[in-house]
Structures are given as C-alpha cells and as structure tokens.
Design a protein around this motif. Structure first.
Motif, PDB file in Angstrom:
ATOM      1  N   GLU A 141      11.935   4.910   4.952  1.00 56.16           N
ATOM      2  CA  GLU A 141      10.505   5.178   5.086  1.00 56.16           C
ATOM      3  C   GLU A 141      10.327   6.655   5.396  1.00 56.16           C
ATOM      4  N   ALA A 142       9.225   7.218   4.935  1.00 52.58           N
ATOM      5  CA  ALA A 142       9.010   8.650   5.131  1.00 52.58           C
ATOM      6  C   ALA A 142       7.520   8.926   5.264  1.00 52.58           C
ATOM      7  N   GLU A 143       7.205  10.096   5.808  1.00 55.48           N
ATOM      8  CA  GLU A 143       5.812  10.546   5.939  1.00 55.48           C
ATOM      9  C   GLU A 143       5.681  11.880   5.213  1.00 55.48           C
ATOM     10  N   VAL A 144       4.564  12.065   4.550  1.00 56.14           N
ATOM     11  CA  VAL A 144       4.341  13.310   3.800  1.00 56.14           C
ATOM     12  C   VAL A 144       4.210  14.481   4.773  1.00 56.14           C
ATOM     13  N   VAL A 145       4.937  15.559   4.498  1.00 55.22           N
ATOM     14  CA  VAL A 145       4.694  16.793   5.254  1.00 55.22           C
ATOM     15  C   VAL A 145       3.988  17.824   4.366  1.00 55.22           C
ATOM     16  N   ASP A 146       4.222  17.723   3.049  1.00 55.13           N
ATOM     17  CA  ASP A 146       3.547  18.647   2.138  1.00 55.13           C
ATOM     18  C   ASP A 146       3.291  17.931   0.816  1.00 55.13           C
TER      19      ASP A 146
ATOM     20  N   GLY B 230       0.765  -1.249   0.000  1.00 50.70           N
ATOM     21  CA  GLY B 230       0.000   0.000   0.000  1.00 50.70           C
ATOM     22  C   GLY B 230       0.788   1.287   0.000  1.00 50.70           C
ATOM     23  N   LYS B 231       2.120   1.224   0.196  1.00 49.25           N
ATOM     24  CA  LYS B 231       2.863   2.484   0.302  1.00 49.25           C
ATOM     25  C   LYS B 231       3.353   2.959  -1.065  1.00 49.25           C
ATOM     26  N   GLY B 232       3.357   4.294  -1.238  1.00 48.27           N
ATOM     27  CA  GLY B 232       3.945   4.866  -2.436  1.00 48.27           C
ATOM     28  C   GLY B 232       5.452   4.681  -2.398  1.00 48.27           C
TER      29      GLY B 232
ATOM     30  N   ALA C  57      -5.741   1.410   3.652  1.00 43.66           N
ATOM     31  CA  ALA C  57      -4.543   2.045   3.077  1.00 43.66           C
ATOM     32  C   ALA C  57      -4.867   2.930   1.884  1.00 43.66           C
ATOM     33  N   TYR C  58      -6.080   2.761   1.297  1.00 44.30           N
ATOM     34  CA  TYR C  58      -6.326   3.377  -0.021  1.00 44.30           C
ATOM     35  C   TYR C  58      -7.544   4.295  -0.092  1.00 44.30           C
ATOM     36  N   GLN C  59      -8.094   4.715   1.040  1.00 43.05           N
ATOM     37  CA  GLN C  59      -9.295   5.563   0.948  1.00 43.05           C
ATOM     38  C   GLN C  59      -9.040   6.879   0.210  1.00 43.05           C
ATOM     39  N   HIS C  60      -7.771   7.261   0.073  1.00 40.44           N
ATOM     40  CA  HIS C  60      -7.445   8.524  -0.623  1.00 40.44           C
ATOM     41  C   HIS C  60      -7.370   8.329  -2.131  1.00 40.44           C
TER      42      HIS C  60
ATOM     43  N   PRO D  81       3.596   6.224   2.867  1.00 39.20           N
ATOM     44  CA  PRO D  81       2.172   5.858   2.845  1.00 39.20           C
ATOM     45  C   PRO D  81       1.284   7.010   2.376  1.00 39.20           C
ATOM     46  N   PHE D  82       0.121   6.628   1.853  1.00 42.18           N
ATOM     47  CA  PHE D  82      -0.932   7.577   1.454  1.00 42.18           C
ATOM     48  C   PHE D  82      -0.487   8.497   0.322  1.00 42.18           C
TER      49      PHE D  82
END
Ligand code: SAM
Length: 379
Positions: free
Chosen positions: A62-67, A27-29, A90-93, A41-42
């Motif tokens: 691994e990373a998380e979106v900040v912008d 599920g991760k980009g 994981a995919y509601q977006h 993710p997302f």
C-alpha cells in the motif's frame, strides 16, 4: 526489491515512481512494482505518481501519493474539505461520468475473478440523479465533543460540520445536533421522520431500483417470496403482478410497517429467512393460489436483498431446492454476489446484471441480477 535479513519485506518508507493501471473494487488505484500490486488511494488509471510505500506485504503493498506527476483528464477538484481524511468518500477526485465507468468495470471484473462468470449480460449502470446531496440519512458519532465520521483507515473521529453527500435536511439535523452538548454515542440523522427500520438511502436511485425490479418481473405471476423484505419496498410495487406475496424479515418493526397498509394478497412474516424459507413450499403455496397446480410449472418468484455478507451456503442451497421460476438478487456487495451467482447458476440462467450507483463519490456499488430457472447449467 530489497529483502532484509530474516526474510520479511522491509516496511521502510521507500518512495517509488509508479503508473496507475486500474482502480480496484474498494476504490484504490492499482500499480505494479516488480509484478506486485501496489494499492494507492485517490489515484486514477493512467496517472503517474511518486508514492510512499506505507505497508509492504508479501502479496501486495500500500502506498500514499507524495507527488502527482501526470494527472488524469478525469481528475476534478473535490468539493468537500474533509475529502481524503474522512473515511466516507473515495471518488470525489473523479469526474462523475468516469466514476460510473469505473464501477461498471469493477462489477464485470469481480464477477469474472470471484464467480468465474465470463459472459454475464451486463446492462448499463443506472446513475444517481444527484451526484451530491443525495443521502436521506447518515450516522455520525460523538466522542469528547467531536461530532463526525471516522477518519479513513482509523477509529478516530473527524469533526464534520457539513457532509456534501447528505441532503440539506440531513445537514440541518447535523447542525442542530452540533449545537447541543450531546453524550458520546452514535446518532442517525434523517431527512424525514418515519419508522426506524431499514430504508434505501438514495431516493432517486431507490425509485430506479424499484422500477427496474417491476420491469424485470414477468406479469401474471402467482407467488412472490420477498426475502429480506424490510418494510416491503419491493413487494408493495409488485402487488399488481402477483396473486400472493409473502415477505420475510427478522426486523419486527419493519414487518409491522409492511403490514400497516398491506392488501389481503400480502403476508409478512417476522423471522429468519433461512428458517422461514425452508418451511415454505412454493409449489404448494402456488397451488393454493392457482387451484391445485402442483406440477412445478408454477409462476413463482423470489427476491433476495441480503446485507453485504450475501447469502449463507444453506440459504443458497434452499433457493436452489425451491427453484422459483424467477429469482431477483439485489446486492450491495458485488464480491458476495459473484460467489453466490457461481453456485446459483447450477439451477438458474443469469439473464441480466445491472449496476446502480446508489452511493456516488463512495466505493459502494449496488447490483441487480435477474435469473430464470433452467433445467441445466447454461452459463
Ligand atoms: C438491505 S436490507 C433490504 C430491505 C428491503 N428489501 C428494502 O429495500 O427496503 C436487508 C434486510 O434484511 C434483514 N435481514 C438481514 N438478515 C436477515 C435474516 N437472516 N433473516 C431475516 N431478515 C434478515 C434486515 O432486517 C434488513 O431489513
């Protein structure tokens, strides 16, 4: 990339600008930073993001979106207030049609990467009639008055009042549970009552799965062995195509349920698949059915529907040795399916692979592979 003294990569929380190139199985980009894969993710392929590195390993980060700097045309607003924090979806977006494209691509990629299966005949993915409100059962957890699911990547609970992928009947059960002072533990909530044994979770896709198996199975067959049969969901639909059916599952309650409405053609055995299959001589069993035909041309079929770990090495060998004319493999994990198909194709030709979207909004993928016995390795 900066390497601190001592040689290990820094875990400092850098923020980097990245382009998402794919959405990986799970599920991760995926983006690349100096060639190294970064899982975020997302996100959706094509998007540009600023992301904070949260984990930096030698092989991947691994990373998380900040912008979110450039959004995909497939991005939609997730309807669930828990999305992103809850570990379930994981995919509601992502727009539902595009979720189906992503899952199809993931199955193809996993078969190629893990199974080295380059030219598998893939059929179109079977969508869920309901992209939300489809789960006929959920398991929630209760701890210190919090009732809900585990948070993403955590063993802490998130308090959930309503689950958007569960059927309304299940959400009523959840509301009822929450209105009581319940002890800590796990609670499986169901849309309807029935035996407490494995059952498919999404009714619409379960029916499509059963219909697909009926369609893939040739008519006028002698013997079906339904391995991991549960309460006989597939067997019951195939009674008209076989002279004899043997179902095996180690859950004795499931076997009792299967026996309840069984015809005289059907035999259900409570036991371990490997042990029971090794005991089973398909040719001899078919011979009993078709009065002595023991030349190996028997019209035999095996269905396997194992848990996510797939087939053990011994079970794969047992199936290759049994060599049924038709083998149908129902998988809830494309990675173990790929591993198993790579070995099974020494004896079978892969006729088709069909993904099914049993679990919309989540990263899970169900897959049916249809195989025919061949004398030599052909694909
Ligand atoms: C994914 S479910 C499939 C059930 C069934 N085919 C259906 O559609 O309802 C997997 C089943 O495998 C059974 N199982 C798992 N490992 C087993 C083993 N080693 N021997 C026998 N049964 C096993 C479980 O009890 C469960 O019923």
């Amino acid at each position: 990339m900066r390497r601190p003294e001592g040689g290990s990569y820094s875990s400092a929380l850098r923020t980097v600008d990245l382009k998402i190139t794919d959405v990986a199985f799970g599920g991760k980009g995926v983006a690349r930073e100096n060639g190294k894969a970064v899982f975020i993710p997302f996100t959706i392929e094509g998007e540009l993001v600023s992301a904070k590195i949260t984990r930096d390993k030698k092989q991947f980060a691994e990373a998380e979106v900040v912008d979110l700097r450039q959004r995909s045309a497939y991005r939609v607003d997730p309807p669930c207030p828990y999305f992103g924090r809850c570990g379930g979806c994981a995919y509601q977006h992502i727009d539902y049609a595009h979720q189906l494209e992503i899952k199809t691509r993931q199955v193809r990629d996993v078969l190629k990467r893990i199974g080295k299966l380059d030219d598998v005949p893939m059929r179109s993915i079977i969508p869920s009639p309901l992209p939300y409100a489809y789960r006929n059962r959920v398991t929630v957890h209760a701890e210190n008055g919090v009732i809900g699911y585990f948070q993403r990547d955590s063993n802490r609970l998130i308090d959930v009042e309503h689950c958007s992928i569960a059927m309304e009947e299940v959400n009523r059960e959840l509301a009822d549970l929450r209105s009581h002072d319940v002890p800590d533990g796990h609670y499986t909530l169901r849309a309807r009552s029935g035996p407490r044994v494995f059952s498919q979770t999404n009714d619409g896709v379960a029916n499509a799965l059963r219909d697909l198996i009926v369609q893939l199975m040739p008519s006028n067959q002698e013997l079906l062995v339904d391995a991991f049969c549960g309460a006989g969901f597939f067997s019951k639909a195939l009674v008209g195509k076989f002279q004899r059916i043997v179902g095996i599952d180690w859950d004795r309650f499931a076997i009792a349920a299967a026996k309840e409405n069984a015809t005289e053609k059907e035999t259900y055995i409570a036991g371990d698949i490997e042990a029971e299959l090794r005991r089973t001589d398909l040719t001899a069993l078919s011979g009993q059915v078709s009065s002595g035909k023991t030349d190996g041309s028997a019209k035999t079929a095996v269905i396997v529907d194992p848990p996510a770990v797939g087939l053990s090495a011994r079970l794969r060998k047992t199936i290759v040795d049994l060599a049924p004319a038709t083998l149908i493999y129902v998988s809830c994990n494309p990675a173990t399916l790929a591993r198993d198909l790579a070995e099974l194709r020494s004896r079978f030709k892969i006729e088709s692979v069909t993904p099914l979207d049993m679990f919309p909004q989540t990263a899970e993928i169900e897959v049916v592979a249809q195989l025919q016995r061949s004398s030599a390795s052909t694909n």
